[in-house]
Design a protein around this motif. Structure first.
Motif, PDB file in Angstrom:
ATOM      1  N   CYS A 245      29.371 -19.766  72.334  1.00 48.22           N
ATOM      2  CA  CYS A 245      28.620 -20.884  72.919  1.00 48.22           C
ATOM      3  C   CYS A 245      27.231 -20.868  72.281  1.00 48.22           C
ATOM      4  O   CYS A 245      26.234 -20.516  72.940  1.00 48.22           O
ATOM      5  N   PRO A 246      27.131 -21.224  70.984  1.00 51.80           N
ATOM      6  CA  PRO A 246      25.873 -21.023  70.251  1.00 51.80           C
ATOM      7  C   PRO A 246      24.722 -21.910  70.689  1.00 51.80           C
ATOM      8  O   PRO A 246      23.581 -21.637  70.328  1.00 51.80           O
ATOM      9  N   ASP A 247      25.001 -22.951  71.466  1.00 54.17           N
ATOM     10  CA  ASP A 247      23.929 -23.866  71.875  1.00 54.17           C
ATOM     11  C   ASP A 247      23.510 -23.682  73.327  1.00 54.17           C
ATOM     12  O   ASP A 247      22.642 -24.402  73.821  1.00 54.17           O
ATOM     13  N   VAL A 248      24.134 -22.732  74.025  1.00 57.75           N
ATOM     14  CA  VAL A 248      23.798 -22.461  75.426  1.00 57.75           C
ATOM     15  C   VAL A 248      23.640 -20.954  75.579  1.00 57.75           C
ATOM     16  O   VAL A 248      24.532 -20.192  75.202  1.00 57.75           O
ATOM     17  N   ALA A 249      22.513 -20.519  76.123  1.00 56.96           N
ATOM     18  CA  ALA A 249      22.273 -19.084  76.297  1.00 56.96           C
ATOM     19  C   ALA A 249      23.315 -18.487  77.224  1.00 56.96           C
ATOM     20  O   ALA A 249      23.653 -19.058  78.267  1.00 56.96           O
ATOM     21  N   GLY A 250      23.840 -17.318  76.811  1.00 53.57           N
ATOM     22  CA  GLY A 250      24.872 -16.672  77.615  1.00 53.57           C
ATOM     23  C   GLY A 250      24.746 -15.168  77.603  1.00 53.57           C
ATOM     24  O   GLY A 250      23.683 -14.612  77.336  1.00 53.57           O
TER      25      GLY A 250
END
Length: 489
Positions: A245-250
């Protein structure tokens, strides 16, 4: 004896010399030079008889400004302009004839000079220098024309020197890290062997992210130093290449994907978002429901036995079982005025123990009651003892002690009129109720907290009962009479 700048006059006049310079590198922009020159000079004036011949030398120290400093021109440019200025000593022997008289002057005076030059880089160690410099010795006696009669001649003692020469680099530049850039020019000393560097001796960094290529796992894409030069768009500390999920911090444990409710299932796969913290979930992120009754385990008081949500996920008590509990009250008998069970009560109590085994998630409440005959405190004790006696028997039938509770209400909770024998018989009873373990006690829900003897004694006339008005006792004039034990219980 006059201005002859740029008039070489050769071979009529002989003006030639030679010299040697030693220059020390200071920085990409500056050098310091020690200059030594020797020359001869002959001058024949237009006036008959005015002439002189000069043999002179100069020793100067100059500061050199290089334009090939990496900012204006490259350091290794083929044409390398420079400027120099400094000062030193002017040594000369001058002889000739001026103003109708012969002269011989021995001159030792300071001088200053300025120089402009071009260096042509022939190789790494050899260059050709072409320079023009103006020298100004602090003397007026080179041509022996000076004083009030010759006020302008003070300026004529200046001279130009045009030179062409070879410059040879001596020694070998020090380069400890052997990256091809000398230590003096190396802004990144200690570069590991074999690492490609720029003209400043610093490791190449193609993507300009501050991580040199030899340490950059992503040398062609700008990244962050903490991730060895690889990019991290969402800033969660996981490289984009490894981030699902490279566009949302996880979270790292979920390969960079978020988990808002913290149940260990990514938001993308979570069919039950918002699960409370600490609740166990299945692969879809929904709370576990082991018995499949639609009530999640964390809300299910009976997670291993199916039951409706209205009963907190526990099996409801069957109507038949409720009837058996109600009928049990009629079948519990005691010896007269005692808390000793009659054998006729045993089958009923065994049946109640079987009910307890059938409903392991429930607790049983046993509440004892009496009629209104006798003293209030006596009746209260008797009701407690009879309920406890029933409890003791059920414990002998393997009912766990923490699942059965007994209490007494004495004569305080009648269900019939104590004014009749039939009503008294109905009020003398032991009630059995089931309630979910952990829920409020069923007897307490119906009747409130069980009274204590102290509470009863606070009411002199005793507690009112159905069909019986409070009894007022007459004042005692003599010693109080002892009541005989009541034998009608």
């Amino acid at each position: 004896m006059g201005t002859d700048f740029w008039d070489l006059g050769y071979p009529k006049e002989f003006r030639v010399g030679g010299g040697g310079h030693i220059t020390r590198y200071l920085s990409p922009s500056f050098d310091v030079s020690l200059l030594g020159n020797y020359e001869t000079y002959r001058f024949s004036a237009d006036k008959p008889g005015n002439n002189f011949e000069l043999r002179n030398g100069m020793v100067d120290l100059g500061l050199k400004l290089k334009l090939n400093n990496g900012k204006i021109l490259k350091e290794d440019a083929f044409i390398q302009p420079f400027l120099m200025a400094g000062g030193g000593m002017f040594f000369a022997n001058s002889e000739g004839r001026a103003n109708g008289a012969n002269f011989f002057n021995k001159i030792r005076r300071p001088e200053v000079f300025g120089m402009a030059g071009l260096r042509f880089r022939l190789s790494e160690a050899v260059a050709l220098d072409l320079t023009t410099s103006q020298h100004y010795p602090f003397t007026e006696r080179t041509d022996n024309l000076y004083g009030p009669a010759n006020p302008a001649d003070k300026l004529y003692d200046r001279f130009l020197v045009h030179s062409l020469g070879l410059t040879i680099a001596l020694g070998k530049t020090k380069d400890e890290d052997k990256d091809g850039v000398s230590d003096k020019k190396d802004k990144c000393p200690g570069t590991p062997a074999g690492v490609a560097v720029d003209p400043n001796g610093c490791p190449l960094d193609r993507d300009g992210d501050g991580v040199p290529d030899y340490q950059d796992k992503c040398p062609d894409v700008k990244g962050v130093a903490a991730l060895q030069g690889c990019p991290d768009r969402d800033g969660d500390g996981i490289t984009d290449a490894d981030d699902k999920c490279p566009d949302v911090a996880g979270l790292a444990a979920l390969q960079g994907c978020p988990d808002a409710d913290g149940d260990g299932v990514t938001d993308l796969s979570d069919k039950c978002p918002g699960t409370p913290a600490g609740v166990k979930v299945d692969a879809t992120g929904c709370p576990l429901d082991r018995d499949g009754d639609g009530v999640p385990d964390y809300q299910d008081r009976c997670p291993d036995r199916a039951g409706p949500a209205s009963n907190k996920g526990c099996p409801e008590i069957k109507a038949e079982t409720k009837k058996r509990l109600q009928e049990a009250t009629k079948s519990i008998n005691f010896e007269f005025n005692k808390a000793v069970l009659l054998p006729s009560s045993y089958p009923t109590l065994k049946d109640l123990a079987a009910i307890m085994a059938e409903y392991p998630d429930y607790t049983m409440s046993i509440a004892g009651h009496t009629d209104s005959k006798g003293a209030d405190d006596y009746n209260l004790r008797l009701s407690y003892d009879r309920a406890a006696s029933a409890r003791t028997y059920m414990l002998s039938q393997s009912v766990p002690a923490d699942r059965i509770e007994s209490r007494g209400y004495g004569e305080t909770k009648p269900i019939a009129d104590n004014a009749t024998a039939k009503g008294q018989a109905m009020n003398r009873r032991v009630e059995f109720d089931l309630y979910l373990t952990g829920e409020p006690n069923s007897a307490e829900v119906k009747y409130g907290p069980a009274p204590t003897i102290t509470e009863l004694q606070k009411t002199p006339a005793g507690r009112p009962t159905a069909g019986k008005a409070p009894v007022r006792k007459a004042p005692v004039k003599k010693a109080p009479m002892k009541k005989a034990p009541m034998k009608r219980k």
